[in-house]
Design a protein around this motif. Sequence first.
Motif, PDB file in Angstrom:
ATOM      1  N   ARG A 187      13.946  34.673 -42.378  1.00  0.00           N
ATOM      2  CA  ARG A 187      12.514  34.447 -42.462  1.00  0.00           C
ATOM      3  C   ARG A 187      12.281  32.954 -42.278  1.00  0.00           C
ATOM      4  NH1 ARG A 187      11.413  35.635 -47.920  1.00  0.00           N
ATOM      5  NH2 ARG A 187      13.609  35.216 -48.125  1.00  0.00           N
ATOM      6  N   VAL A 235       4.785  39.859 -40.322  1.00  0.00           N
ATOM      7  CA  VAL A 235       5.619  40.195 -41.469  1.00  0.00           C
ATOM      8  C   VAL A 235       5.048  39.441 -42.668  1.00  0.00           C
ATOM      9  CG1 VAL A 235       7.717  40.598 -40.138  1.00  0.00           C
ATOM     10  CG2 VAL A 235       7.247  38.324 -40.988  1.00  0.00           C
ATOM     11  N   ASP A 236       5.272  39.973 -43.864  1.00  0.00           N
ATOM     12  CA  ASP A 236       4.774  39.245 -45.038  1.00  0.00           C
ATOM     13  C   ASP A 236       5.858  38.272 -45.528  1.00  0.00           C
ATOM     14  OD1 ASP A 236       6.583  40.640 -46.557  1.00  0.00           O
ATOM     15  OD2 ASP A 236       5.108  41.664 -47.802  1.00  0.00           O
ATOM     16  N   ASP A 237       5.573  37.592 -46.649  1.00  0.00           N
ATOM     17  CA  ASP A 237       6.490  36.552 -47.130  1.00  0.00           C
ATOM     18  C   ASP A 237       7.870  37.112 -47.465  1.00  0.00           C
ATOM     19  OD1 ASP A 237       4.553  34.737 -46.810  1.00  0.00           O
ATOM     20  OD2 ASP A 237       4.239  34.279 -48.925  1.00  0.00           O
ATOM     21  N   ALA A 287      19.323  42.484 -43.366  1.00  0.00           N
ATOM     22  CA  ALA A 287      18.163  42.232 -42.511  1.00  0.00           C
ATOM     23  C   ALA A 287      17.268  43.456 -42.462  1.00  0.00           C
ATOM     24  CB  ALA A 287      18.625  41.842 -41.111  1.00  0.00           C
ATOM     25  N   SER A 314      14.004  36.337 -35.144  1.00  0.00           N
ATOM     26  CA  SER A 314      14.021  37.102 -33.891  1.00  0.00           C
ATOM     27  C   SER A 314      12.625  37.144 -33.272  1.00  0.00           C
ATOM     28  CB  SER A 314      14.506  38.518 -34.171  1.00  0.00           C
ATOM     29  OG  SER A 314      13.660  39.141 -35.104  1.00  0.00           O
ATOM     30  N   GLN A 315      11.633  37.268 -34.132  1.00  0.00           N
ATOM     31  CA  GLN A 315      10.252  37.341 -33.668  1.00  0.00           C
ATOM     32  C   GLN A 315       9.826  36.022 -33.018  1.00  0.00           C
ATOM     33  OE1 GLN A 315       7.593  37.836 -36.921  1.00  0.00           O
ATOM     34  NE2 GLN A 315       5.846  38.404 -35.663  1.00  0.00           N
ATOM     35  N   VAL A 342       4.854  33.913 -42.468  1.00  0.00           N
ATOM     36  CA  VAL A 342       6.273  33.879 -42.155  1.00  0.00           C
ATOM     37  C   VAL A 342       6.480  34.483 -40.768  1.00  0.00           C
ATOM     38  CG1 VAL A 342       8.429  35.049 -42.762  1.00  0.00           C
ATOM     39  CG2 VAL A 342       7.078  33.979 -44.546  1.00  0.00           C
ATOM     40  N   LEU A 343       7.431  33.927 -40.052  1.00  0.00           N
ATOM     41  CA  LEU A 343       7.886  34.538 -38.798  1.00  0.00           C
ATOM     42  C   LEU A 343       9.341  34.938 -39.001  1.00  0.00           C
ATOM     43  CD1 LEU A 343       6.780  32.126 -35.929  1.00  0.00           C
ATOM     44  CD2 LEU A 343       6.325  34.551 -35.983  1.00  0.00           C
ATOM     45  N   MET A 344       9.750  36.074 -38.447  1.00  0.00           N
ATOM     46  CA  MET A 344      11.180  36.354 -38.442  1.00  0.00           C
ATOM     47  C   MET A 344      11.781  35.536 -37.304  1.00  0.00           C
ATOM     48  SD  MET A 344      11.369  38.336 -40.963  1.00  0.00           S
ATOM     49  CE  MET A 344      13.047  38.931 -41.025  1.00  0.00           C
ATOM     50  N   VAL A 383      11.665  30.623 -47.720  1.00  0.00           N
ATOM     51  CA  VAL A 383      10.204  30.609 -47.811  1.00  0.00           C
ATOM     52  C   VAL A 383       9.838  29.980 -49.141  1.00  0.00           C
ATOM     53  CG1 VAL A 383       8.118  32.007 -47.825  1.00  0.00           C
ATOM     54  CG2 VAL A 383      10.028  32.698 -46.408  1.00  0.00           C
ATOM     55  N   ASP A 396      18.709  38.234 -39.904  1.00  0.00           N
ATOM     56  CA  ASP A 396      17.431  37.809 -39.335  1.00  0.00           C
ATOM     57  C   ASP A 396      16.717  37.010 -40.411  1.00  0.00           C
ATOM     58  OD1 ASP A 396      15.468  37.458 -37.552  1.00  0.00           O
ATOM     59  OD2 ASP A 396      14.829  39.542 -37.425  1.00  0.00           O
ATOM     60  N   LYS A 420      13.333  43.903 -43.725  1.00  0.00           N
ATOM     61  CA  LYS A 420      12.270  44.354 -42.817  1.00  0.00           C
ATOM     62  C   LYS A 420      11.572  45.593 -43.356  1.00  0.00           C
ATOM     63  CE  LYS A 420      14.239  42.199 -38.870  1.00  0.00           C
ATOM     64  NZ  LYS A 420      14.498  42.202 -37.454  1.00  0.00           N
ATOM     65  N   ARG A 444       8.558  35.393 -29.332  1.00  0.00           N
ATOM     66  CA  ARG A 444       7.245  34.784 -29.074  1.00  0.00           C
ATOM     67  C   ARG A 444       7.368  33.620 -28.123  1.00  0.00           C
ATOM     68  NH1 ARG A 444       3.218  36.669 -32.878  1.00  0.00           N
ATOM     69  NH2 ARG A 444       1.562  35.337 -32.180  1.00  0.00           N
ATOM     70  N   THR A 490       7.372  40.970 -27.372  1.00  0.00           N
ATOM     71  CA  THR A 490       6.660  39.707 -27.308  1.00  0.00           C
ATOM     72  C   THR A 490       6.406  39.137 -28.700  1.00  0.00           C
ATOM     73  OG1 THR A 490       4.613  40.969 -27.169  1.00  0.00           O
ATOM     74  CG2 THR A 490       5.510  40.142 -25.107  1.00  0.00           C
ATOM     75  N   GLY A 491       6.890  39.823 -29.724  1.00  0.00           N
ATOM     76  CA  GLY A 491       6.771  39.296 -31.096  1.00  0.00           C
ATOM     77  C   GLY A 491       5.367  39.338 -31.647  1.00  0.00           C
ATOM     78  N   ARG A 492       4.494  40.198 -31.111  1.00  0.00           N
ATOM     79  CA  ARG A 492       3.105  40.249 -31.593  1.00  0.00           C
ATOM     80  C   ARG A 492       2.988  41.207 -32.775  1.00  0.00           C
ATOM     81  NH1 ARG A 492       1.183  35.877 -29.046  1.00  0.00           N
ATOM     82  NH2 ARG A 492       2.844  35.651 -27.560  1.00  0.00           N
ATOM     83  N   TYR A 493       3.634  40.908 -33.860  1.00  0.00           N
ATOM     84  CA  TYR A 493       3.464  41.698 -35.070  1.00  0.00           C
ATOM     85  C   TYR A 493       3.597  40.746 -36.240  1.00  0.00           C
ATOM     86  CZ  TYR A 493       8.539  41.491 -34.504  1.00  0.00           C
ATOM     87  OH  TYR A 493       9.818  41.058 -34.295  1.00  0.00           O
TER      88      TYR A 493
END
Lengths: 350, 350
Positions: B210, A94-96, A183, B246-247, B242-244, B292, B208, A187, B251, A89-92
């Motif tokens: 950013r 990531v930083d910049d 990728a 895939s994320q 940031v969102l990936m 980004v 993937d 990550k 979502r 569900t993408g509920r995590y």
Amino acid sequence: MPEARVIPLRSDGGRPRPRTRPAPRRASRPGVGSLQERTDAARGIEPRGEVVDAVEGGGEIAALPTAEGPTDLEARVAEVGEFLQRRLTGRYTVDDFGFDRDLTENVVMPLLRPLYEHWFRVETIGTENVPLSGGALLVANHSGTLPLDALMTTVAAHDDLPVPRYLRMLAADLVFGLPGVGAAARKAGHTLACNADAEALLSAGELVGVWPEGFKGIGKDFADRYKLQRFGRGGFVSAALRSGVPIIPCSIVGAEETYPKIADIGPLARLLGVPYFPVTPTWPLLGPLGLVPLPSKWYIEFGEPIHTDAYEPGAADDPMLVFNLTDQVRETIQQTLYRLLAGRRNAFLG
Amino acid sequence: MSEAPSVVLVTGVSRFLGGHLAARLAADPSIERVLGVDTTPPSREMRRRMGRAEFVRVDIRNPLIGKVISTAKVDTVVHASLSGNPAQSGGRSMMMEMNVIGTMQLLAACQRSDTVRRLVVKSTSAVYGASRRDPATFTETTEPKAIPPGGYAKDAVEIEGYVRSFSRRRPDIPVTTLRFVNLIGPRIDTSFVRYFSLPVVPVVLGYDARVQLLHEEDAVAVLERAAAEDLPGVFNVGAAGVLMLSQAIRRAGRISLPVPQPAVPLIGRFTRRARLVDFSPEQLRLLNFGRVVDTTKLQNEFGFTPRWTTVQAFDDFVAGRNLRPVIDPATFGRAQDVALAVARALPSGT
């Protein structure tokens, strides 16, 4: 400096002391659901001693004779289920830089750990030299045809320090152009080796890893093993000077023997757009089997930090100072390598 | 000393950004007149929203725009018509015409005018390109490693060039150039919005990206602030976080379809023909590497902090568009319950 006295004890011919295991690894993992906690609580009142092993063992001797409390297997299923749900569900977050802590903690580290613990049996020395928090630049020697040394150092920084730290490595642009690899590297928190990214990470208080020898180091012939190549152009030193963070020289012994490169097929490398196409005793002779690294015994030694915050603000623009510091780091690593090699009797048994 | 604007000219009022900016400015009683310019009249809904703002149907490629500026004694020009959506601008070459030639004409008119005393130009972060050799975040001074090969990004690079030469010729007029990241929200229509609305979203296999986004209302607010005060310079405009890729797809409850790199242009052509999404080649590169930008300058010098983070903006878009997840997230929860039940049913003590 009381710590500094500790190292010479092993330098006079003695072998490095075995790695002391930190407290149970699993305790430091975030994202463990309430089920796990309840299981642990249930286990806490269980008088038997083997219960701690059950956690490490991954659930074989998991089923405890507790009647109501969830078993270890159930806890594991719940943990994995929660992880998968979070991912799907993408509920995590990531930083910049694209660093995905959830994935690193739950997938990347568990994948690398068997290699680290059982295949290479890595021993770490001088972990007290790595600061527990704040920015620091780890500089290490590069070897082994494939960057396994870099990956093992990330595990060392995570598992063998008193407080787990994520080593954010600076990698060549080639890495980020490769499908899949690029990728995955993002990550796992790694980024392009350039001053902007190095300084951004260092000033954000991250532990940054750099392998200044680059392709010259990792792709050198087996005959040249443990001979440090040129340390880039000293860009890493100026990044550390600008951010005022300590430089930690890191010496890795054992990686040279994983894939002993005995020849290089230049035309094939040019065709594939890679810096070298290695030939090892098993690759490409045995096909995919040649990709299995030789089980050498590894030592990773973190040296005494070289502090950079004492220099004045403009120091990064003084090329002579930068060259001198680069040489100092390089010499420290080279000397440590010789010392570790002298203490090693066999490349595979240690 | 910055004076409050009294007569504002906004280009591109038939589209989201220009229209909503004109509406916001018209709601401000201290502004005497708001002129909206575009080639097509705004929708009835937009015209109602714009209230007392006047619409002038004029092509900015036509010298007539100079007359509009001089007769209305315009003092603030907000050039918000830069478009990256060929479907809305009557095709790819028409979009380029409107973007580049339109800007040239508008700048020529501003240069002649003795009433204009502030210029705001909407640009895009696409001017940085996207490649494997780029640092993780772009600051306003980062040199692009790969000059965008064509399309929208190249238009923006050329426009920024014209804007720079304009400010050389008229140093008395402060110019604000705003480099927006991809906009998203429940009401705006961009290629990116359409892309995420596809039930099956094509992505590049092994990559993937950013993704940094900006909520549509933050974009309008930034333009409004730039129109109201003298804030000369170039600013990156993007939300925090940031969102990936895939994320983001997960979502939104979409399913991603990994496409091997060589087939990507083919898929791009297909979605264009089918009038689903029109991505130009350089936008397709964005799907490989992402982009980004560093917004420190926006927050410190421009004095604006976006209200929505990237994740919040994206969630608002998903909620506002009523995007139904292709797979119901509750399924995952049920799957976990089943797995737990199986774990419980297994004979304990094995």
